[in-house]
Design an enzyme around this catalytic site. Structure first.
Site, PDB file in Angstrom:
ATOM      1  CE  LYS A 167      -3.985   2.278   2.230  1.00 15.80           C
ATOM      2  NZ  LYS A 167      -3.288   3.726   2.194  1.00 15.80           N
TER       3      LYS A 167
ATOM      4  N   GLY B 134      -0.610   4.787  14.375  1.00 21.20           N
ATOM      5  CA  GLY B 134      -1.028   3.805  13.043  1.00 21.20           C
ATOM      6  C   GLY B 134      -0.516   2.390  13.192  1.00 21.20           C
ATOM      7  N   GLY B 135       0.694   2.232  13.730  1.00 20.36           N
ATOM      8  CA  GLY B 135       1.223   0.717  13.902  1.00 20.36           C
ATOM      9  C   GLY B 135       0.147   0.004  15.089  1.00 20.36           C
TER      10      GLY B 135
ATOM     11  N   GLY C 155       6.178   3.486  11.029  1.00 23.54           N
ATOM     12  CA  GLY C 155       5.391   4.800  11.079  1.00 23.54           C
ATOM     13  C   GLY C 155       5.251   5.102  12.452  1.00 23.54           C
TER      14      GLY C 155
ATOM     15  CB  CYS D 166      13.066   5.213  13.274  1.00 20.40           C
ATOM     16  SG  CYS D 166      14.106   4.140  12.417  1.00 20.40           S
TER      17      CYS D 166
ATOM     18  CD  GLU E 147       9.610   8.767  17.336  1.00 19.89           C
ATOM     19  OE1 GLU E 147      10.591   9.046  16.579  1.00 19.89           O
ATOM     20  OE2 GLU E 147       8.401   8.298  17.219  1.00 19.89           O
TER      21      GLU E 147
ATOM     22  CD  GLU F  29      11.246   1.098  12.645  1.00 21.58           C
ATOM     23  OE1 GLU F  29      11.578   2.447  12.916  1.00 21.58           O
ATOM     24  OE2 GLU F  29      11.816   0.249  11.760  1.00 21.58           O
TER      25      GLU F  29
END
Length: 485
Positions: free
Chosen positions: A143, A204-205, A200, A261, A352, A224
């Site tokens: 995607k 979202g994860g 991301g 990241c 973060e 991740e």
């Protein structure tokens, strides 16, 4: 145009057909396919770099280096597949004179890969997730990330050219373009999809992970989700390295506008004259950093909002800021400071901030530093700026750290991830959803395989990796002895 539910169903069923083809391919054939795809990506001209630069604002030099990394990943992972390393073939013969057991690892099924925003090549359409899934023998559905759709399409075209040149069916790779969250959800929930890879945000994860677990047949979601990558700077090290360290830290913190990241978003040390000297050097260094354009406006807006929230928190003080730029989409680097007591009562400070934001934490003593370490969530990396003498004196801190991260550094900075067998890019939750696996290096293939055992099967019907005579010449563990027939 947003694909319909029926169109999504067709895409996934095509991927299932592609998976069945790959099930019939041995490790040497899959390795050749991966090298062919690598050749096609390498052969792409300046249009790829120019398109990615326009869509992401990433510098041309950075993108050229990332393209090389992407090509090398495909070849390196292909070479690893060719050895049979991830097949892990096991053969136990003549068990009581009647039983013949043979086991190897096979692909898990069609894999859904979500493209990442911050690495349009190496962690997106043709990135390590796609390469490792195909290497495992899994068809892939990508995607595309909505922030760089044209770049994603160019990469998808290159993959299809490689597949065609090799002579494999197009169904082994599919490319879905849509900015709809619902399309992503439909893909995750489709019963023929057997695993998901995502790089991301935590939101979202975690949403994808929960969706994968809520299916009637739960599937692994390898997400991740970011990290603050703390750096602990210890007193003996600071005696002779404060100025040099400050340059290294600020350089790593602001690399790529803080959109890696592995940017070290938190720096922790002991209060005192040496730490005060370091903070002065850090403040002077960050003031030399120019504001940079973020990947897209949404990320820039999110950064500004979180930065302002941190600055407005009681007990947080601005240490210094980089050069400002009032243009839309640009982010100003900033360094703030707080005492450990403040951070321990405001745990959101240890979350973060995606961008060039650094938090400097002063600890009153060693015990407070250990408490802070124990409160840290899971991290991708954790760094000690220390001497060997520091490490002997702070052994308990080092012991605690090993349970907090996937990669533990002694000096240096966490940015600049080596694509090697020994790399562990992942860590305890919430850095990733499964700390047993890495998303960088050939071991990333392990995410998309499962073991299957064959008992008393005629040799000609066994996978080639398990047949007598070992026609592929890969290493196998035969009755507890490694051998290559």
């Amino acid at each position: 145009m947003i694909p319909s539910e029926n169109e999504i169903d067709v895409v996934v069923k095509r991927a299932e057909a592609g998976f069945q083809f790959l099930q019939q391919c041995n490790v040497i054939e899959r390795a050749k396919l991966m090298h062919t795809i690598a050749d096609e990506i390498e052969a792409m001209g300046t249009v790829l770099i120019e398109t990615a630069h326009l869509e992401t604002a990433l510098p041309v030099g950075r993108l050229e280096g990332e393209k090389v990394r992407t090509v090398n990943q495909w070849r390196m992972y292909g070479d690893a597949v060719r050895t049979g390393l991830y097949t892990e073939a096991r053969i136990d013969q003549n068990l009581g004179g009647q039983i013949d057991l043979r086991k190897y690892n096979s692909g898990i099924g069609p894999v859904l890969v979500f493209g990442a925003s911050n690495f349009p090549f190496a962690f997106s359409t043709a990135g390590g997730d796609t390469a490792s899934a195909l290497g495992a023998g899994c068809a892939v559905i990508v995607k595309a990330h909505p922030a760089h759709v044209r770049t994603s399409q160019l990469m998808a075209d290159a993959i299809h050219r490689g597949i065609s040149s090799y002579g494999a069916p197009a169904e082994i790779f599919s490319h879905v373009v849509s900015d709809s969250f619902e399309i992503g959800q439909q893909l995750v929930k489709h019963p023929l999809v057997k695993a998901v890879a995502f790089t991301g945000s935590f939101a979202g994860g975690k949403a994808l992970f929960d969706l994968g677990q809520s299916r009637p047949d739960p599937i692994p979601v390898f997400a991740e989700m970011g990290s603050i990558n703390p750096v602990f700077v210890l007193p003996d090290y600071l005696k002779n390295n404060a100025e040099t360290f400050a340059k290294q830290y600020i350089g790593s913190l602001t690399l790529g506008q803080g959109q890696f990241c592995t940017n070290p978003g938190v720096l922790i040390g002991l209060s005192g004259e040496r730490f005060d000297t370091l903070k002065a050097y850090l403040g002077a260094e960050i003031q030399t950093i120019s504001a940079g354009k973020m990947l897209h406006q949404g990320i820039a807006d999110h950064y500004i909002r979180l930065k302002n929230e941190r600055v407005e928190c009681d007990g947080v003080r601005i240490l210094a800021q980089g050069k400002a730029n009032v243009e839309e989409g640009f982010a100003q680097a900033i360094l703030v400071e707080a005492d450990a007591a403040c951070v321990l009562t405001n745990p959101e400070l240890l979350e973060e901030v995606f961008g060039p934001f650094g938090l400097v934490i002063s600890c009153a003593d060693r015990h407070e530093m250990e408490v802070l370490m124990s409160r840290l969530a899971g991290q991708i990396s954790l760094t000690f700026a220390a001497t060997e003498g520091d490490m002997r004196e702070y052994q308990e801190l080092f012991t605690l750290a090993q349970n907090k991260c996937g990669r533990l550094l002694f000096q240096g900075m966490p940015t600049g991830v080596e694509v090697k067998y020994a790399m562990q890019h992942g860590g305890p939750f919430p850095a990733t959803t499964d700390p047993r696996f890495t998303s960088v290096g050939p071991d990333a293939i392990k995410r998309f395989i499962r073991p299957i055992s064959f008992q008393n099967w005629p040799d000609e019907f066994l996978p080639k990796e398990l047949q007598n005579g070992n026609p592929l010449q890969i290493e196998r563990l035969v009755n507890q002895q490694w051998t290559k027939d």
